[in-house]
Design a protein around this motif. Structure first.
Motif, PDB file in Angstrom:
ATOM      1  N   TYR A 101       0.739  -1.366  -0.096  1.00 35.90           N
ATOM      2  CA  TYR A 101      -0.146   0.315  -0.293  1.00 35.90           C
ATOM      3  C   TYR A 101       1.084   0.999   0.202  1.00 35.90           C
ATOM      4  CZ  TYR A 101      -3.799  -3.168   1.546  1.00 35.90           C
ATOM      5  OH  TYR A 101      -4.404  -4.070   1.725  1.00 35.90           O
ATOM      6  N   ASN A 102      -0.243   1.936   0.222  1.00 35.71           N
ATOM      7  CA  ASN A 102       0.727   3.495  -0.412  1.00 35.71           C
ATOM      8  C   ASN A 102       0.365   4.803   0.777  1.00 35.71           C
ATOM      9  OD1 ASN A 102      -1.903   4.457  -0.992  1.00 35.71           O
ATOM     10  ND2 ASN A 102      -0.321   5.180  -2.697  1.00 35.71           N
ATOM     11  N   ALA A 103      -0.126   5.774   0.943  1.00 37.29           N
ATOM     12  CA  ALA A 103       0.088   6.248   2.577  1.00 37.29           C
ATOM     13  C   ALA A 103      -1.373   6.906   2.272  1.00 37.29           C
ATOM     14  CB  ALA A 103       1.315   7.634   2.545  1.00 37.29           C
ATOM     15  N   LEU A 104      -1.775   6.388   1.241  1.00 37.64           N
ATOM     16  CA  LEU A 104      -3.229   6.828   0.922  1.00 37.64           C
ATOM     17  C   LEU A 104      -4.463   5.625   1.171  1.00 37.64           C
ATOM     18  CD1 LEU A 104      -2.946   9.547  -2.494  1.00 37.64           C
ATOM     19  CD2 LEU A 104      -3.192   9.807   0.172  1.00 37.64           C
ATOM     20  N   PHE A 105      -3.606   4.528   1.626  1.00 40.90           N
ATOM     21  CA  PHE A 105      -4.200   3.473   1.863  1.00 40.90           C
ATOM     22  C   PHE A 105      -4.570   2.810   0.221  1.00 40.90           C
ATOM     23  CE2 PHE A 105      -4.446   6.086   5.631  1.00 40.90           C
ATOM     24  CZ  PHE A 105      -3.252   5.022   6.589  1.00 40.90           C
ATOM     25  N   GLU A 106      -3.719   2.457  -0.443  1.00 35.71           N
ATOM     26  CA  GLU A 106      -4.037   3.064  -1.701  1.00 35.71           C
ATOM     27  C   GLU A 106      -3.189   0.998  -1.948  1.00 35.71           C
ATOM     28  OE1 GLU A 106      -5.712   6.451  -4.551  1.00 35.71           O
ATOM     29  OE2 GLU A 106      -3.367   5.416  -4.695  1.00 35.71           O
ATOM     30  N   VAL A 107      -3.866   0.185  -2.908  1.00 34.77           N
ATOM     31  CA  VAL A 107      -3.103  -0.515  -3.443  1.00 34.77           C
ATOM     32  C   VAL A 107      -2.170   0.151  -3.960  1.00 34.77           C
ATOM     33  CG1 VAL A 107      -2.603  -3.085  -4.730  1.00 34.77           C
ATOM     34  CG2 VAL A 107      -4.283  -2.578  -2.791  1.00 34.77           C
ATOM     35  N   ILE A 108      -0.530  -0.596  -4.297  1.00 32.65           N
ATOM     36  CA  ILE A 108       0.407  -0.174  -5.291  1.00 32.65           C
ATOM     37  C   ILE A 108       0.701  -1.340  -6.151  1.00 32.65           C
ATOM     38  CG2 ILE A 108       0.255   2.214  -4.040  1.00 32.65           C
ATOM     39  CD1 ILE A 108       3.680   1.070  -3.058  1.00 32.65           C
ATOM     40  N   SER A 109       0.863  -2.387  -5.801  1.00 33.05           N
ATOM     41  CA  SER A 109       1.405  -3.705  -5.656  1.00 33.05           C
ATOM     42  C   SER A 109       1.120  -4.704  -5.241  1.00 33.05           C
ATOM     43  CB  SER A 109       2.977  -3.709  -6.300  1.00 33.05           C
ATOM     44  OG  SER A 109       3.290  -3.920  -5.062  1.00 33.05           O
ATOM     45  N   VAL A 110       0.911  -5.708  -6.289  1.00 27.87           N
ATOM     46  CA  VAL A 110       0.918  -7.206  -6.057  1.00 27.87           C
ATOM     47  C   VAL A 110       2.079  -7.839  -6.585  1.00 27.87           C
ATOM     48  CG1 VAL A 110      -0.644  -9.105  -5.795  1.00 27.87           C
ATOM     49  CG2 VAL A 110      -1.856  -6.365  -5.819  1.00 27.87           C
ATOM     50  N   ASP A 111       1.949  -9.111  -6.288  1.00 22.77           N
ATOM     51  CA  ASP A 111       2.784  -9.947  -6.878  1.00 22.77           C
ATOM     52  C   ASP A 111       3.013 -11.223  -5.218  1.00 22.77           C
ATOM     53  OD1 ASP A 111       5.819  -8.801  -8.096  1.00 22.77           O
ATOM     54  OD2 ASP A 111       4.868  -7.476  -6.046  1.00 22.77           O
ATOM     55  N   LEU A 112       2.966 -12.542  -6.113  1.00 22.56           N
ATOM     56  CA  LEU A 112       2.576 -14.050  -6.055  1.00 22.56           C
ATOM     57  C   LEU A 112       3.677 -14.061  -5.380  1.00 22.56           C
ATOM     58  CD1 LEU A 112       0.900 -16.284  -5.960  1.00 22.56           C
ATOM     59  CD2 LEU A 112       2.233 -16.873  -8.325  1.00 22.56           C
ATOM     60  N   LEU A 113       4.250 -14.745  -4.314  1.00 19.25           N
ATOM     61  CA  LEU A 113       4.859 -15.237  -3.553  1.00 19.25           C
ATOM     62  C   LEU A 113       4.506 -17.155  -4.002  1.00 19.25           C
ATOM     63  CD1 LEU A 113       4.544 -12.900  -0.184  1.00 19.25           C
ATOM     64  CD2 LEU A 113       5.916 -12.934  -1.932  1.00 19.25           C
ATOM     65  N   PRO A 114       5.543 -17.812  -4.256  1.00 13.05           N
ATOM     66  CA  PRO A 114       5.719 -19.239  -3.947  1.00 13.05           C
ATOM     67  C   PRO A 114       5.652 -20.048  -3.096  1.00 13.05           C
ATOM     68  CG  PRO A 114       8.531 -18.449  -3.848  1.00 13.05           C
ATOM     69  CD  PRO A 114       7.430 -17.276  -4.354  1.00 13.05           C
ATOM     70  N   SER A 115       4.508 -20.737  -2.979  1.00 11.95           N
ATOM     71  CA  SER A 115       4.142 -21.573  -1.165  1.00 11.95           C
ATOM     72  C   SER A 115       5.827 -21.837  -0.938  1.00 11.95           C
ATOM     73  CB  SER A 115       4.024 -22.781  -1.698  1.00 11.95           C
ATOM     74  OG  SER A 115       2.537 -22.070  -2.729  1.00 11.95           O
ATOM     75  N   THR A 116       6.594 -22.403  -1.581  1.00 13.18           N
ATOM     76  CA  THR A 116       8.232 -22.913  -0.602  1.00 13.18           C
ATOM     77  C   THR A 116       8.760 -21.943  -0.260  1.00 13.18           C
ATOM     78  OG1 THR A 116       9.263 -22.291  -2.951  1.00 13.18           O
ATOM     79  CG2 THR A 116       8.698 -24.689  -3.082  1.00 13.18           C
ATOM     80  N   ASP A 117       8.565 -20.735   0.071  1.00 13.11           N
ATOM     81  CA  ASP A 117       8.952 -19.379   0.384  1.00 13.11           C
ATOM     82  C   ASP A 117       7.767 -19.039   2.091  1.00 13.11           C
ATOM     83  OD1 ASP A 117      10.770 -19.960  -1.069  1.00 13.11           O
ATOM     84  OD2 ASP A 117      10.915 -17.380  -2.174  1.00 13.11           O
ATOM     85  N   VAL A 118       6.840 -19.520   2.087  1.00 15.33           N
ATOM     86  CA  VAL A 118       5.759 -18.871   3.064  1.00 15.33           C
ATOM     87  C   VAL A 118       5.627 -19.739   3.898  1.00 15.33           C
ATOM     88  CG1 VAL A 118       3.607 -17.219   3.638  1.00 15.33           C
ATOM     89  CG2 VAL A 118       5.000 -17.185   0.874  1.00 15.33           C
TER      90      VAL A 118
END
Length: 453
Positions: A101-118
């Motif tokens: 998010y940014n300081a206006l509480f807007e979404v600025i990016s979305v990325d997929l994290l691999p299941s192996t890492d989370v």
């Protein structure tokens, strides 16, 4: 690197790891890596994942403009993000979307994290986990020891402004805030969903081991090897000259092995002065035929893929019928409706708060991979008939039956037109193609001789 199978009863356990502050995913905390390794080494499993991800993704989201907006820190547009998300879901039945998010509480990016890492962090009495721990060495493929200094703690997804404010404050400000993770699963009843490969993981591994065994027989066995038996040489120079000559005969590719035995005694018999024998390995593909076929069938069933989509044939005569293939595609599209809905709802939830307007023309509905609205589904009875015809065409018995029909027409026992009708009705082959198959038979029937009574 290939992850090894561990004990079947323990590989699926999910236990809280107090040392790392996470819930282990599998007994050795490497379940997603195992899934990825097994699917990657099984040709059938990989093909099923490819097919399912294709029918989840469809043709992506439709936008008024030609280019979908960039939504990822990695420079991916929304359809590219959808594509890799569809594949991850097909493979792992889990998705981890990292939202910033940014300081206006807007979404600025979305990325997929691999299941192996989370991994999911500590849960409360209501089984709610507020944190996720991201780390790239849970399976210990990079190092035998884990390094807590490399752990990244990220909050659970909640787009409520007051919740984000509290998370930012707890992190020490926007500069230190890591965003949120939205975790999607195929089965919401547990912390982690099992992969579709799970119930047939041994069959997929057997498919891999079968190829390893056959390859080992070819690479390390005596395949293509020759045995040379010669009379005793007078000295080392003569022996070296012979060996060099044989090496030259093997050619540049060095494709066959040579075993040289030097006889102990001289002989005057010319045929016994030099004996050459083949010592090929006895690699019998037939012994694997049933097992490989059985493994393939259960893997296809586990991923719930229509068998025709995996076993498509390029043979115009014995291939699957067009109507049956069309019906299979429609069925597969319908099978993946739940997965598409899960992803589409998540994308709509996230991107409705994106910092720039994103408005797919079909209100976050994925474009069908086939034009379903213009395709009428055939009735179940007809579908069953078409499937039976397709199976018959691809079988040994079907081929033999066709040859018998050809022979019957050639012998004059069956009329040419009757033969065409039989092939068309029983095998579902078009009349024009059936006529080509029968050709212009020469009647070989001998004239009937009158009998003397």
């Amino acid at each position: 690197m290939r992850i090894k199978l561990i004990d079947v009863d323990n590989r699926l356990s999910i236990k809280y790891n107090q040392t790392d502050g996470i819930h282990n995913w599998g007994d050795d905390n490497a379940y997603p890596s195992l899934v990825k390794s097994i699917i990657g080494s099984s040709v059938t499993a990989k093909q099923c994942v490819d097919i399912n991800s294709k029918y989840i993704y469809g043709k992506g989201f439709e936008f008024a403009k030609d280019n979908a907006p960039i939504v990822s820190k990695k420079g991916l547009n929304i359809n590219q993000l959808l594509r890799i998300t569809s594949r991850e879901f097909s493979e792992q039945n889990n998705i981890f979307l990292h939202v910033n998010y940014n300081a206006l509480f807007e979404v600025i990016s979305v990325d997929l994290l691999p299941s192996t890492d989370v991994r999911i962090g500590k849960t409360d009495s209501k089984n709610y986990a507020g944190k996720y721990v991201v780390y790239n060495n849970w399976d210990k493929s990079k190092s035998k020891k884990t390094n807590k200094d490399d752990y990244t703690l990220i909050d659970r997804f909640n787009s409520n402004q007051s919740v984000i404010e509290a998370q930012v404050e707890a992190a020490g400000g926007w500069s230190k805030y890591k965003g949120q993770i939205l975790h999607l699963t195929a089965d919401f009843s547990d912390l982690y969903s099992l992969s579709d490969i799970d119930c047939v993981i041994l069959d997929a591994d057997s498919q891999y081991q079968s190829s390893v065994f056959k390859n080992g027989g070819l690479r390390k066995g005596f395949f293509g090897a020759k045995l040379f038996i010669t009379k005793p040489f007078d000295d080392d120079n003569e022996r070296d000259d012979f060996v060099k000559t044989i090496e030259d005969l093997k050619g540049a590719e060095d494709s066959s092995g040579v075993l040289h035995l030097e006889a102990e005694n001289e002989t005057d018999v010319l045929s016994e002065q030099l004996i050459i024998q083949n010592i090929d390995s006895n690699i019998d593909d037939k012994k694997f035929e049933y097992t490989d076929k059985s493994n393939k069938e259960v893997i296809i069933d586990a991923f719930d893929v229509h068998a025709i989509l995996v076993n498509k044939s390029d043979n115009s005569i014995f291939g699957n019928s067009g109507e049956l293939l069309k019906e299979a595609k429609l069925t597969q599209w319908e099978k993946k409706e739940e997965e598409r809905n899960i992803i589409c709802e998540a994308f709509k939830l996230i991107f409705n708060k994106f910092h720039q307007p994103i408005n797919p023309t079909k209100n976050w509905n994925i474009i069908p991979i086939i034009q379903i609205e213009n395709t009428q589904s055939i009735d179940p009875v007809q579908a069953k008939r078409l499937e039976a015809q397709a199976q018959l065409k691809g079988s040994v018995g079907g081929v033999q039956a066709l040859l018998q029909i050809q022979q019957s027409v050639s012998q004059g026992l069956t009329d040419l037109e009757s033969g065409i009708v039989i092939i068309s009705e029983i095998f579902g082959i078009e009349s024009s193609l059936a006529r080509q198959m029968l050709g212009n038979p020469k009647i070989t029937q001998e004239p009937i001789q009158p009998t003397n009574e």
